[in-house]
Enzyme design. Structure first.
Site, mmCIF file in Angstrom:
data_model
loop_
_atom_site.group_PDB
_atom_site.id
_atom_site.type_symbol
_atom_site.label_atom_id
_atom_site.label_comp_id
_atom_site.label_asym_id
_atom_site.label_seq_id
_atom_site.Cartn_x
_atom_site.Cartn_y
_atom_site.Cartn_z
ATOM 1 N N CYS A 85 63.691 10.024 56.257
ATOM 2 C CA CYS A 85 62.745 9.416 57.176
ATOM 3 C C CYS A 85 61.526 10.291 57.441
ATOM 4 O O CYS A 85 60.421 9.787 57.567
ATOM 5 C CB CYS A 85 63.442 9.039 58.479
ATOM 6 S SG CYS A 85 64.164 10.422 59.341
ATOM 7 N N HIS A 125 65.893 10.545 63.903
ATOM 8 C CA HIS A 125 65.008 9.709 63.118
ATOM 9 C C HIS A 125 63.563 10.123 63.381
ATOM 10 O O HIS A 125 63.278 10.820 64.366
ATOM 11 C CB HIS A 125 65.224 8.234 63.520
ATOM 12 C CG HIS A 125 64.563 7.247 62.618
ATOM 13 N ND1 HIS A 125 64.708 7.284 61.261
ATOM 14 C CD2 HIS A 125 63.759 6.190 62.884
ATOM 15 C CE1 HIS A 125 64.018 6.296 60.717
ATOM 16 N NE2 HIS A 125 63.422 5.605 61.688
ATOM 17 N N ASP A 176 57.629 1.657 61.487
ATOM 18 C CA ASP A 176 58.681 2.524 60.956
ATOM 19 C C ASP A 176 58.735 2.362 59.447
ATOM 20 O O ASP A 176 59.305 1.406 58.929
ATOM 21 C CB ASP A 176 60.032 2.145 61.575
ATOM 22 C CG ASP A 176 61.091 3.168 61.206
ATOM 23 O OD1 ASP A 176 60.814 4.028 60.339
ATOM 24 O OD2 ASP A 176 62.195 3.107 61.793
#
Lengths: 644, 316
Positions: free
Chosen positions: A405, A449, A465
């Protein structure tokens, strides 16, 4: 009972001391330096061997250099003899060395005292249920050792343990009263050693490739959440941590300067929840995006992150509220926007060129879609990305195309900024695991994250995202299903077997109950409890009164019980004990094994004036107690009456 | 002595036994306690083991008791070549009747003195011990009852163990009591020397009991009241032997019964109709020592250990 302290130690008491020493030091072996464990273990084995072979203990001239060497080792290891780790290490070493010096009862008492003290030190490191159970058992053992040292060899180990167990059980009411009523202080009562909070991990305040991937391999719990209402949809569970705006080519960091106050407009009804944060030594709270109506002691910084006044270095509970849909800073300060367009000069030329092409032909929304489409088409989501070079974003986008991520967030922000759209990285946690047993949502370090925010005119800061574009599973079901088989995820979160999961849910529910009710018993909770008991004004004075009063009542109750238990139900025995008390007042004591007739003879020698009346008492007592009749009680009563 | 206390609850002690104790005390000088134990043992219908050096009066004591109690007496001198049949008896062929006739052995007596029992082989020993246990003798396929009462006093010389067969623990358990006579004190020994031996005087004793009296008295002694606290005390003592590190093992339930029976007889001798803790304490060494093994050395339990045992148990 009254054995002098310098008397030689009973050989058969020594194994008790070994067991106590082992039980009180063993859990420290987990975190203390291995050499110390080895030295302590070897010392214990040596002491046991000497005892087994009945050999002489080493002389003082061996022990003193040994202790000196041990202290020097601890000094070298910790650079101090004080503080949590070094202090505990010293205690462990003292305990081990004392076992080589078990000559007299006084030495044994030192081991017992040290054992009780060592019990406490374990709570510096862990306050979990297994630790509590272990320490209760160890306390039982140390108490039994103490009893064994005083009781002599006459009682069996089982009796000794039973007696110690009864004593420990009798202490429970006092333990509860002290727990509930002893004034609670937020934060430790004594200044804890400076290193007391070391080794607690969590999200860091900077992000570089690999930093979150490393954190994700940690199955520890970051926080637990209980929603007042139903669980919000999983893809909305973004737990906001630090917002990082400054990029030096590899690392992202928050801007440390001042921000204007945020303007937040809620678009959905508030969601109330309670979160229990594990210690992570940072000030941010990891509140559900976007936090609103924060309690007074929590502030919200210019990037919406909820921030506590002090670092969270112990488990804390907060009541918070959130709006899942919101509009944030539609009119943003120009300085802030400028900051969120900056890129290090000369870095990542290819990515900038690509973004430049997009910018020429697209609206900002179109640029975002282009970038997400790029990620969705060819990229792989993995915990084991290849190493990246100096132009990390270029390497990632055009060569490796494999990342976690933080790679996607960083690359996305670089692309946006190059395309003239203000963008920044947001760190935090995403998702969590719902435990159906106790209705808590558990968020682990493995849920860490990173995502992004872009600023669009008229919409303000909007969450994007990029990881969701690459791996929708990550957001919708969680990391374990998003990653392929063979990724280095902790076993615990790889949910393969149903019953393992149920077992884990259960254990976590128990742990959580423990955390909430025992460890989470803080000043507010105490105040609530006292208010429910009718004590609303809870300064330390009223607490002291309540504490003293309750303890006094407990003692009085126990004494009343003991007094009630004490008198014999048997009237014959009760009368006999009365007669014995009468004798005791005249300095004639009766041993428990002494027969009444022998006692009568002794009375005749020591107190001739009492001989005749006491003989009558004895005659009447013997007939009443051992005879084949029960009509002699009046005789006994009369005889006792004549004693005075 | 506690026995001479002004305790008045039961004064009607059987007079015959005053006389027996008195007269026996004039033969065996200075050993009143041991004589009383021996008589209590007999009253409790148990067998007695006397262990001491030669010449301490073991045989004299046995002989005296037989005379005073009016018992038919026989003596077996145990030797290494003694055979079981020498004790139980043999059948001889009678020519005129052309049949075997059983000649009863010396065991067919009311009081049998088995002198130096550890000199005989285990086989011979067990012939006697079986008779003690069963109250009957089986020889050549026929079982013959022994007289009632049947009482064995066995003696053993503890000092000379060469060529002897010490009684195993299982056999020792058959003896209700084991006593030692020990040296007489100065005054008693002076009197003994002046009188020039007592054996002659034993022959002059006249029985104080009729032959049928003893079983009735034994029944009376066994009916002495033992209250619940007293039985608690006996039980506590027996349990304490099992936990006391001074002993290799504890007392058996049979030993507990023996202790209670002996205490009853002792109480009866003291003229009481109930057992007191004093009675239990008085008979405990004689009942328990040969049934226990000392943890140090493995011999009989030491007298000090029994005293320690008594001190470790509270009287209920």
């Amino acid at each position: 009972m009254s054995t002098p302290a310098h008397e030689a130690l009973d050989r058969h008491a020594t194994p008790w001391l070994f067991a106590s020493a082992l039980a009180t030091t063993a859990p420290h072996f987990i975190h203390q330096p291995p050499w110390l464990s080895a030295v302590a273990g070897a010392t214990l084995l040596w002491a046991v061997w000497l005892w087994w072979k009945d050999q002489r203990l080493p002389s003082r001239w061996i022990l003193i250099p040994l202790v000196g060497a041990g202290s020097a080792g601890i000094l070298l290891e910790f650079h101090t003899l004080f503080g949590r780790d070094a202090g505990v290490a010293m205690l462990v070493m003292f305990m081990a060395m004392k076992l080589l010096e078990l000559k007299s009862r006084r030495d044994a008492m030192v081991v017992v005292t040290l054992g009780y003290f060592l019990l406490l030190t374990h709570y510096f490191f862990s306050q979990s249920i297994p630790t509590g159970i272990w320490l209760l058992a160890a306390m039982w053992l140390v108490t039994a050792t103490l009893i064994r040292l005083h009781g002599g060899p006459s009682s069996s180990p089982r009796d000794t343990l039973r007696y110690a167990g009864v004593l420990c059980l009798q202490a429970i009411p006092f333990m509860l009263v002290l727990f509930l009523l002893f004034p609670r202080i937020s934060g430790p009562l004594w200044g804890l050693p400076t290193d007391a909070h070391a080794g607690k991990t969590g999200l860091s305040d900077s992000m570089s490739p690999g930093s979150i991937a490393e954190l994700v391999q940690n199955p520890d719990i970051a926080f637990r959440v209980r929603f007042d209402g139903p669980l919000p949809p999983r893809q909305k569970l973004y737990w906001r941590g630090p917002v990082m705006e400054q990029f030096d080519g590899t690392t992202w960091q928050p801007y440390k300067g001042r921000y204007p106050a945020p303007q937040l407009e809620s678009l959905s009804p508030p969601i109330d929840y309670e979160t229990t944060l594990e210690a992570h030594n940072q000030r941010w709270l990891l509140a559900l995006d976007s936090p609103r109506n924060l309690p007074a002691e929590i502030t919200q910084n210019g990037t919406l992150t909820a921030v506590s006044q002090n670092p969270i270095n112990e488990r804390q509970r907060f009541r918070l509220s959130a709006s899942l849909d919101y509009r944030f800073n539609t009119s943003e300060d120009v300085v802030v926007l400028q900051r969120n367009l900056a890129l290090p000069a000369g870095s990542n030329p290819q990515a900038r060129a690509l973004a430049g092409q997009w910018r020429a032909s697209q609206t900002p929304e179109g640029v975002i879609d282009k970038a997400l489409a790029l990620f969705a088409a060819e990229f792989t989501y993995t915990l084991q990305p290849p190493l990246l070079g100096r132009h990390s974003v270029d390497d990632f986008i055009f060569q490796s195309k494999r990342g976690f991520c933080e790679h996607y967030a960083a690359a996305f922000v670089v692309l946006m900024r190059a395309a003239g759209i203000p963008a920044r990285v947001v760190g935090g946690y995403q998702g969590g695991e719902f435990n159906p047993l106790d209705q808590y949502l558990v968020v682990r370090q493995s849920d860490a994250h990173a995502w992004t925010e872009v600023w669009l005119a008229g919409k303000g800061w909007v969450r994007v995202d990029p990881t969701a574009a690459v791996s929708p599973d990550r957001i919708e079901t969680g990391i374990a299903s998003a990653l392929g088989f063979g990724e280095p995820l902790p076993m615990l979160i790889q949910l393969r077997s149903e019953w393992v999961r149920t077992l884990r849910y259960r254990w976590e529910a128990i742990n959580n109950a423990w955390n909430q009710s025992v460890l989470g018993y803080n000043p507010q909770r105490q105040a609530e409890l006292l208010a429910r008991l009718g004590l609303s004004d809870t300064d330390w004075r009223s607490l002291a009164v309540a504490l003293g009063g309750t303890c006094g009542l407990l003692v009085a109750g126990l004494m009343a019980w003991a007094l009630y238990k004490r008198p014999e139900r048997d009237p014959t025995l009760r009368l006999w004990h009365k007669a014995l008390r009468h004798l005791a007042r005249r300095k004639v004591d009766c041993a428990p094994w002494e027969t009444p007739l022998e006692l009568a003879r002794r009375v005749r020698e020591q107190r001739p004036e009492l001989a005749e009346p006491f003989q009558r008492v004895v005659d009447a007592y013997l007939v009443a107690r051992y005879g084949n009749t029960d009509q002699h009680l009046t005789t006994l009563r009369d005889a006792i009456a004549q004693l005075r | 002595m506690m026995l001479k206390s002004t305790f008045s609850a039961l004064a009607g002690r059987p007079r015959a036994f005053d006389g027996i104790l008195d007269q026996a005390g004039q033969i065996i000088l200075g050993k009143d306690h041991e004589i009383r134990l021996a008589i209590a043992c007999l009253l409790a219908n148990g067998h007695l083991l006397i262990e001491d050096l030669p010449g301490m009066g073991k045989t004299t004591l046995a002989h005296t008791l037989a005379r005073l109690l009016g018992l038919q007496f026989s003596r077996i001198q145990f030797t290494s070549d003694l055979l079981p049949a020498d004790i139980t008896g043999v059948s001889v062929f009678e020519r005129d009747k052309s049949d075997f006739r059983f000649l009863p052995g010396p065991v067919f007596a009311q009081l049998v003195l088995a002198d130096e029992i550890n000199r005989a082989t285990p086989k011979t020993q067990s012939a006697l011990l079986e008779a003690m246990e069963e109250g009957q003798v089986t020889a050549e396929g026929q079982t013959r009852p022994l007289p009632i009462p049947f009482f064995v006093i066995a003696t053993q010389n503890p000092a000379h163990q060469i060529g002897t067969f010490p009684l195993p623990e299982s056999q020792l358990d058959r003896f209700l009591m084991r006593i030692e006579l020990g040296y007489p004190d100065r005054i008693a020994e002076r009197a003994l020397l002046a009188a020039g031996g007592q054996r002659r005087r034993v022959e002059e004793l006249t029985p104080l009991l009729a032959p049928d009296d003893l079983p009735a008295l034994q029944r009376e002694a066994s009916a002495i009241h033992a209250a619940a606290p007293l039985i608690d005390y006996v039980q506590a003592l027996v349990e304490a032997t099992r936990q006391n590190p001074a002993f290799q093992h504890g007392l058996s339930p049979r030993a507990g019964l023996a202790l209670l029976a002996a205490a009853r007889a002792w109480a009866w001798l003291a003229g009481r109709d109930m057992v007191l803790p004093d009675d239990v304490q008085s008979v405990l060494p004689a009942v328990a020592r040969h049934r226990l093994r000392s943890a140090q050395g493995g011999g009989y339990a030491l007298a000090e250990d029994i005293a320690g045992l008594i001190r470790s148990v509270a009287i209920p």
